[in-house]
Design an enzyme around this catalytic site. Structure first.
Site, PDB file in Angstrom:
ATOM      1  N   THR A  94       0.870  -1.179   0.000  1.00  0.00           N
ATOM      2  CA  THR A  94       0.000   0.000   0.000  1.00  0.00           C
ATOM      3  C   THR A  94       0.903   1.224   0.000  1.00  0.00           C
ATOM      4  O   THR A  94       1.646   1.439   0.967  1.00  0.00           O
ATOM      5  CB  THR A  94      -0.886   0.033   1.263  1.00  0.00           C
ATOM      6  OG1 THR A  94      -1.652  -1.168   1.311  1.00  0.00           O
ATOM      7  CG2 THR A  94      -1.833   1.225   1.234  1.00  0.00           C
ATOM      8  N   LYS A 169      -7.803   1.572  -3.198  1.00  0.00           N
ATOM      9  CA  LYS A 169      -7.482   1.138  -1.828  1.00  0.00           C
ATOM     10  C   LYS A 169      -7.647   2.304  -0.836  1.00  0.00           C
ATOM     11  O   LYS A 169      -8.266   2.159   0.218  1.00  0.00           O
ATOM     12  CB  LYS A 169      -6.034   0.610  -1.814  1.00  0.00           C
ATOM     13  CG  LYS A 169      -5.411   0.440  -0.451  1.00  0.00           C
ATOM     14  CD  LYS A 169      -5.645  -0.908   0.147  1.00  0.00           C
ATOM     15  CE  LYS A 169      -5.143  -0.952   1.573  1.00  0.00           C
ATOM     16  NZ  LYS A 169      -5.447  -2.155   2.270  1.00  0.00           N
ATOM     17  N   LYS A 244      -1.871   5.106   8.556  1.00  0.00           N
ATOM     18  CA  LYS A 244      -1.042   5.146   7.335  1.00  0.00           C
ATOM     19  C   LYS A 244      -1.927   5.373   6.100  1.00  0.00           C
ATOM     20  O   LYS A 244      -1.642   6.245   5.274  1.00  0.00           O
ATOM     21  CB  LYS A 244      -0.262   3.823   7.183  1.00  0.00           C
ATOM     22  CG  LYS A 244       0.485   3.732   5.860  1.00  0.00           C
ATOM     23  CD  LYS A 244       1.078   2.361   5.575  1.00  0.00           C
ATOM     24  CE  LYS A 244       1.621   2.338   4.148  1.00  0.00           C
ATOM     25  NZ  LYS A 244       2.174   1.064   3.736  1.00  0.00           N
TER      26      LYS A 244
END
Ligand code: NAD
Length: 299
Positions: A94, A169, A244
């Protein structure tokens, strides 16, 4: 199934993902900077290499599963400087959309097809081979990658061109962060109003407040017995990982000029929660911050 795969980054996610590829019959050669990860990979049927380039040598496909964008760009710079044209590059970390696009550009310049293919499903999904993959890149690159991703996941989506997987995402996880805070606020308010958690759950789970954060991942113990609230908020999905992803969403929103005020607020609340020492707790434990408690009860 035939095929040789180089796998770089054999941590909590990459280790079990590479193991599933080996189980599916691929010949997998892996590399990680951490000796413990290499040892675990060896035990799972993965040939261990002494460097990223050694892992990639002779592979038709190379997969990276690394902590952040700078690691991916660093490793892909090495790969794109050395691999033969035609090697398929897949990044499942990611990372920020900008780094994902830089990585694609490096591969393109070498004549290597590439996709960004971040995952959701966590370490449980990585072990079980039930991850969801969101991919960005050309149709041709996706078609080559799909059978490989299927050996590690259950749902595989092609979301668009370079960076589209990362975009999907962070948009999804921004919804998740915001919705979890909303559900937590509602349960904290219900407690003050003397409304039982079960009564709120029963109503909201079949009404317009229904969402995944409520019905699958309920942040209070009781209504959904499998949610982390029932086991002391052991992750699950750690608050630091949610932070994050929310920060990646904020960086992308800033660069694209998008207005995401609730995403910004969610990032601030998770930063506060992490600052209080709860980064390792499940992200649903943020209900304790909203209750005005530093430490939680059992849900
Ligand atoms: P991790 O820290 O367990 O694993 C990362 C691994 O990369 C480490 O073993 C590290 O030694 C290795 N590494 C770092 N730089 C390297 C380099 N230059 N060459 C080789 N190896 C290197 O992290 P993780 O939990 O496996 O997560 C990996 C990625 O997946 C992250 O981007 C994370 O955000 C994402 N992700 C994690 C989860 C989760 O639940 N853990 C869920 C979805 C997505």
């Amino acid at each position: 199934m035939a095929g040789t795969i180089g796998f770089i980054g054999l941590g909590n996610m990459g280790g079990p993902m590479a193991a599933n590829l080996a189980k599916a019959g691929f010949s997998v050669r892996g590399f990680d900077l951490a000796p413990a990860s290499l040892e675990a990979a060896r035990g799972a049927g993965i040939a261990v290499a002494g460097s990223a380039l050694e892992a990639a040598e002779g592979a038709e496909t190379v997969i990276t599963m690394l902590p952040a964008g700078r690691h991916v760009v660093e490793v892909w710079t090495q790969l794109a400087g050395n691999l033969p044209a035609g090697t398929l590059l897949i990044d499942s970390s990611t990372v920020d959309v900008d780094s994902a696009r830089r990585a694609h550009a490096l591969a393109d310049a070498r004549g290597c097809p590439s996709i960004d293919a971040p995952v959701s499903g966590g370490t449980g999904g990585a072990k079980a081979g039930t991850l969801t993959f969101m991919a960005g890149g050309s149709e041709a690159a996706f078609a080559r990658a799909e059978p490989i991703l299927k050996a590690m996941g259950r749902a595989i989506f092609h979301c668009g061109g370079a960076g589209a997987g990362q975009a999907a995402k962070i948009c999804n996880n921004m919804i998740l962060g915001i919705s979890m805070i909303g559900v937590c606020e509602a349960f904290a308010l219900a407690e003050k109003l003397g409304l039982s958690r079960q009564a709120l759950f029963d109503v909201a789970s079949v009404s317009s407040g229904q969402c995944w954060s409520l019905t699958t991942y309920c942040p209070v113990a009781g209504p959904v017995p499998t949610s982390p609230a029932n086991s002391g908020y052991r992750p699950g999905f750690a608050a630091s990982l949610m932070l994050k992803d929310l920060r990646l969403a904020q960086a992308a929103a800033g660069a694209a000029g998008a207005s995401t005020p609730l995403g910004a607020e969610a990032a601030q609340l998770y930063a506060l929660f992490e600052g209080l020492g709860h980064g390792g707790d499940d992200f649903s434990a943020i209900i304790n911050l909203l209750r005005g408690r530093d430490t939680g009860d059992q849900g």
